[in-house]
Design an enzyme around this catalytic site. Sequence first.
Site, PDB file in Angstrom:
ATOM      1  N   VAL A  77       0.831  -1.201   0.000  1.00  0.00           N
ATOM      2  CA  VAL A  77       0.000   0.000   0.000  1.00  0.00           C
ATOM      3  C   VAL A  77       0.869   1.255   0.000  1.00  0.00           C
ATOM      4  CG1 VAL A  77      -1.761   1.298   1.293  1.00  0.00           C
ATOM      5  CG2 VAL A  77      -1.921  -1.188   1.122  1.00  0.00           C
ATOM      6  N   CYS A  78       1.986   1.196   0.690  1.00  0.00           N
ATOM      7  CA  CYS A  78       2.888   2.349   0.759  1.00  0.00           C
ATOM      8  C   CYS A  78       3.425   2.708  -0.621  1.00  0.00           C
ATOM      9  CB  CYS A  78       4.056   2.054   1.701  1.00  0.00           C
ATOM     10  SG  CYS A  78       3.549   1.592   3.372  1.00  0.00           S
ATOM     11  N   SER A  79       3.838   1.704  -1.377  1.00  0.00           N
ATOM     12  CA  SER A  79       4.424   1.915  -2.701  1.00  0.00           C
ATOM     13  C   SER A  79       3.385   2.192  -3.777  1.00  0.00           C
ATOM     14  CB  SER A  79       5.239   0.687  -3.125  1.00  0.00           C
ATOM     15  OG  SER A  79       6.333   0.494  -2.276  1.00  0.00           O
TER      16      SER A  79
END
Length: 190
Positions: A77-79
Amino acid sequence: MASALARRARGSPAAAALWAASRGFASVGSDIVSAAPGVSLQKARSWDEGVATTPLKDIFHGKKVVIFGLPGAYTGVCSQSHVPSYKNNIDKLKAKGINSVICVAVNDPYVLNGWAEKLQAKDAIEFYGDLDGSFHKSLDLEIDLSAALLGRRSHRWSAFVDDGKIKAFNVEKAPSEFKVSGAEVILDQI
């Protein structure tokens, strides 16, 4: 009570402030530097650039800053969502008078540097490592993600900070969620 409040309330900015206050976090209106006294962050850099830390006062005082925290570099989700939401909205944030957009994670500055380069986000976003987690721990935003083999990390969150004062604060209900901590939400809060 705090955990029940957190489960029910972290989806709205007002509820996030109440949840944060119940946990001891520097709530909306308080000074982020005072909430994490003596804490410095490490700006993302290559190994050859040496070791340097940046005191929080140098990051926040006299500036309008949007800061967001996430569980870790190179994670899904971060990337795929969190960092791109800020990268893709950098012009809108700057148009609202934001001096800097900062991503902070419990990672070393070298990993964050490589990740920022991979995401082609270094020109838009400043990346800082919270190497030992002291920043997130001071703000009561630390989470144990050992079950996901990540160890102690950060909740997924965002804040608008004006001259060190927290003006808006958002925390996701779970680290895998991406509903309230993206650039689109914070844009409406500035």
